[in-house]
Design a protein around this motif. Structure first.
Motif, PDB file in Angstrom:
ATOM      1  N   GLY A  44       0.879  -0.939  -0.057  1.00  0.00           N
ATOM      2  CA  GLY A  44       0.236   0.082   0.159  1.00  0.00           C
ATOM      3  C   GLY A  44       1.324   1.099  -0.008  1.00  0.00           C
ATOM      4  O   GLY A  44       0.422   2.174  -0.877  1.00  0.00           O
ATOM      5  N   LEU A 144     -12.705  -1.531   6.615  1.00  0.00           N
ATOM      6  CA  LEU A 144     -11.872  -1.816   5.056  1.00  0.00           C
ATOM      7  C   LEU A 144     -11.088  -1.295   4.914  1.00  0.00           C
ATOM      8  O   LEU A 144     -10.150  -1.545   3.894  1.00  0.00           O
ATOM      9  CB  LEU A 144     -12.926  -1.482   4.707  1.00  0.00           C
ATOM     10  CG  LEU A 144     -13.271  -2.301   3.342  1.00  0.00           C
ATOM     11  CD1 LEU A 144     -13.678  -3.491   3.092  1.00  0.00           C
ATOM     12  CD2 LEU A 144     -15.075  -1.689   2.877  1.00  0.00           C
ATOM     13  N   HIS A 154      -3.932   0.822   3.985  1.00  0.00           N
ATOM     14  CA  HIS A 154      -3.477  -0.179   4.053  1.00  0.00           C
ATOM     15  C   HIS A 154      -3.988  -0.931   2.330  1.00  0.00           C
ATOM     16  O   HIS A 154      -4.928  -0.085   1.725  1.00  0.00           O
ATOM     17  CB  HIS A 154      -3.909  -1.528   5.394  1.00  0.00           C
ATOM     18  CG  HIS A 154      -5.270  -1.512   4.713  1.00  0.00           C
ATOM     19  ND1 HIS A 154      -5.890  -1.765   4.380  1.00  0.00           N
ATOM     20  CD2 HIS A 154      -6.257  -1.228   6.421  1.00  0.00           C
ATOM     21  CE1 HIS A 154      -7.359  -2.721   4.753  1.00  0.00           C
ATOM     22  NE2 HIS A 154      -7.489  -1.622   5.803  1.00  0.00           N
ATOM     23  N   TYR A 155      -3.087  -1.915   2.346  1.00  0.00           N
ATOM     24  CA  TYR A 155      -3.183  -2.256   0.759  1.00  0.00           C
ATOM     25  C   TYR A 155      -4.735  -2.952   0.469  1.00  0.00           C
ATOM     26  O   TYR A 155      -4.773  -2.282  -0.668  1.00  0.00           O
ATOM     27  CB  TYR A 155      -2.547  -3.156   0.660  1.00  0.00           C
ATOM     28  CG  TYR A 155      -1.751  -3.966  -1.407  1.00  0.00           C
ATOM     29  CD1 TYR A 155      -1.392  -3.395  -2.068  1.00  0.00           C
ATOM     30  CD2 TYR A 155      -2.772  -5.312  -1.201  1.00  0.00           C
ATOM     31  CE1 TYR A 155      -1.842  -3.222  -3.159  1.00  0.00           C
ATOM     32  CE2 TYR A 155      -2.858  -5.676  -3.117  1.00  0.00           C
ATOM     33  CZ  TYR A 155      -2.281  -5.036  -3.749  1.00  0.00           C
ATOM     34  OH  TYR A 155      -1.689  -5.740  -5.459  1.00  0.00           O
ATOM     35  N   ASP A 156      -5.088  -3.165   1.263  1.00  0.00           N
ATOM     36  CA  ASP A 156      -6.643  -3.594   0.573  1.00  0.00           C
ATOM     37  C   ASP A 156      -7.949  -2.480  -0.015  1.00  0.00           C
ATOM     38  O   ASP A 156      -8.378  -2.729  -0.519  1.00  0.00           O
ATOM     39  CB  ASP A 156      -7.199  -4.257   1.584  1.00  0.00           C
ATOM     40  CG  ASP A 156      -6.978  -6.092   1.895  1.00  0.00           C
ATOM     41  OD1 ASP A 156      -6.040  -6.367   0.757  1.00  0.00           O
ATOM     42  OD2 ASP A 156      -6.710  -6.087   3.093  1.00  0.00           O
ATOM     43  N   ALA A 157      -7.668  -1.581   0.847  1.00  0.00           N
ATOM     44  CA  ALA A 157      -7.999  -0.560   0.315  1.00  0.00           C
ATOM     45  C   ALA A 157      -7.945   0.206  -1.207  1.00  0.00           C
ATOM     46  O   ALA A 157      -8.577   0.562  -1.835  1.00  0.00           O
ATOM     47  CB  ALA A 157      -7.328   0.620   1.523  1.00  0.00           C
ATOM     48  N   GLU A 159      -8.469  -1.925  -4.000  1.00  0.00           N
ATOM     49  CA  GLU A 159      -9.164  -2.816  -4.717  1.00  0.00           C
ATOM     50  C   GLU A 159     -10.420  -2.068  -4.139  1.00  0.00           C
ATOM     51  O   GLU A 159     -11.101  -2.427  -5.445  1.00  0.00           O
ATOM     52  CB  GLU A 159      -8.681  -4.362  -4.014  1.00  0.00           C
ATOM     53  CG  GLU A 159      -9.689  -4.814  -5.214  1.00  0.00           C
ATOM     54  CD  GLU A 159      -9.935  -6.816  -4.110  1.00  0.00           C
ATOM     55  OE1 GLU A 159     -11.020  -7.336  -5.159  1.00  0.00           O
ATOM     56  OE2 GLU A 159      -8.513  -6.717  -3.756  1.00  0.00           O
ATOM     57  N   VAL A 160     -10.759  -1.931  -2.841  1.00  0.00           N
ATOM     58  CA  VAL A 160     -11.948  -1.103  -2.774  1.00  0.00           C
ATOM     59  C   VAL A 160     -13.020  -0.036  -3.594  1.00  0.00           C
ATOM     60  O   VAL A 160     -13.237   0.113  -4.436  1.00  0.00           O
ATOM     61  CB  VAL A 160     -12.157  -0.769  -1.462  1.00  0.00           C
ATOM     62  CG1 VAL A 160     -13.420  -0.286  -0.660  1.00  0.00           C
ATOM     63  CG2 VAL A 160     -12.164  -2.051  -0.620  1.00  0.00           C
ATOM     64  N   THR A 163     -12.600  -0.540  -7.294  1.00  0.00           N
ATOM     65  CA  THR A 163     -14.262  -0.913  -7.701  1.00  0.00           C
ATOM     66  C   THR A 163     -14.886   0.559  -7.616  1.00  0.00           C
ATOM     67  O   THR A 163     -15.946   0.677  -8.071  1.00  0.00           O
ATOM     68  CB  THR A 163     -14.696  -1.800  -6.501  1.00  0.00           C
ATOM     69  OG1 THR A 163     -13.891  -3.624  -6.481  1.00  0.00           O
ATOM     70  CG2 THR A 163     -15.804  -2.042  -7.408  1.00  0.00           C
TER      71      THR A 163
END
Length: 260
Positions: A44, A144, A154-157, A159-160, A163
């Motif tokens: 991230g 999230l 963080h890294y997962d953010a 992708e959100v 989208t």
């Protein structure tokens, strides 16, 4: 008896290499563990840094005009003897062919797409999507996007946000990003209070949306701190619900008009 003792000593000497081999394997394993821990990167942070550096080095060169300080500084373009280029006023792109009913229908379409994209997270209670004729509200739990007490995604953010941007791109709807916290006090060098933390998180989402191609002129970032709760703060579940980032997508195009 003497011969048997010699044979036992020979057998013992032949197996000593196993001790050295086991020590070598242990050291080799430790070496690779250390190398892996040193080489692991926060992806991230790397993506934020990469996008920032790319924007800086690809930006056109700009020159700064010195400002004359005095009692009566000359007005821009008046009495200066030179042609002064006035800055262009930019607005969000418009859809002049779409009437109010068409905009309302387009807003519903975006709400349906977001609900479909985040179906699993909606079922988990992490994301909510609500809409009416004028607004579309997308609420995301802070967990999230961010770590506890932090405004760095963080890294997962990513992708959100990718989208969300895929649904909102190529449109002109105004977007207001709002940050909220629970009532637990925070006092750090970066965030003296929850006001700064909530505003920084909203600004981080705006920046990520911009990195994904959403026109910055469409967006605004607002921080409310702990002062607009949607649940009680005396339970862990309530505090978890209050820690959120909300995207309000307007039916209209003008961000200033949408905020009034």
């Amino acid at each position: 008896m003497r011969r048997r003792r010699i044979q036992d000593d020979d057998l013992h000497n032949k197996e000593r290499w196993l001790i050295s081999y086991a020590d070598f394997i242990t050291l080799l394993f430790a070496f690779f563990v250390v190398m892996y821990s040193v080489s692991s990167v926060n992806e991230g942070k790397y993506k934020v840094l990469s996008e920032t550096l790319t924007g800086v080095f690809n930006a056109p060169q700009r020159s700064l005009q010195p400002i004359e300080v005095g009692q009566n500084p000359p007005a821009a373009g008046i009495g200066s003897g030179e042609d002064v280029i006035q800055p262009a006023v930019t607005e969000a792109p418009r859809n002049p062919d779409m009437d109010e009913a068409g905009r309302t229908e387009a807003l519903r379409t975006m709400a349906d797409r977001l609900a479909l994209e985040f179906d699993e997270l909606i079922n988990q209670g992490v994301v909510t999507v609500e809409s009416n004729e004028a607004w579309l509200e997308l609420s995301l739990r802070n967990s999230l996007l961010f770590g506890s007490g932090d405004a760095e995604p963080h890294y997962d953010a990513f992708e959100v946000i990718e989208t969300i941007a895929s649904v909102l791109e190529n449109r002109d709807n105004a977007i207001r990003v709002e940050g909220f916290t629970d009532n637990q006090p925070i006092q750090t060098n970066a965030f003296p209070s929850n006001w700064e933390l909530s505003a920084a998180r909203a600004a981080a989402v705006v920046r990520m949306m911009s990195m994904e191609g959403i026109d910055p002129a469409r967006m605004a970032a607002v921080g409310y701190g702990e002062h607009q709760p949607v649940a009680r703060n005396d339970t862990e579940e309530g505090r978890r619900r209050n820690r959120r980032v909300v995207l309000l997508i307007s039916r209209d195009a003008s961000i200033r008009g949408a905020l009034r």
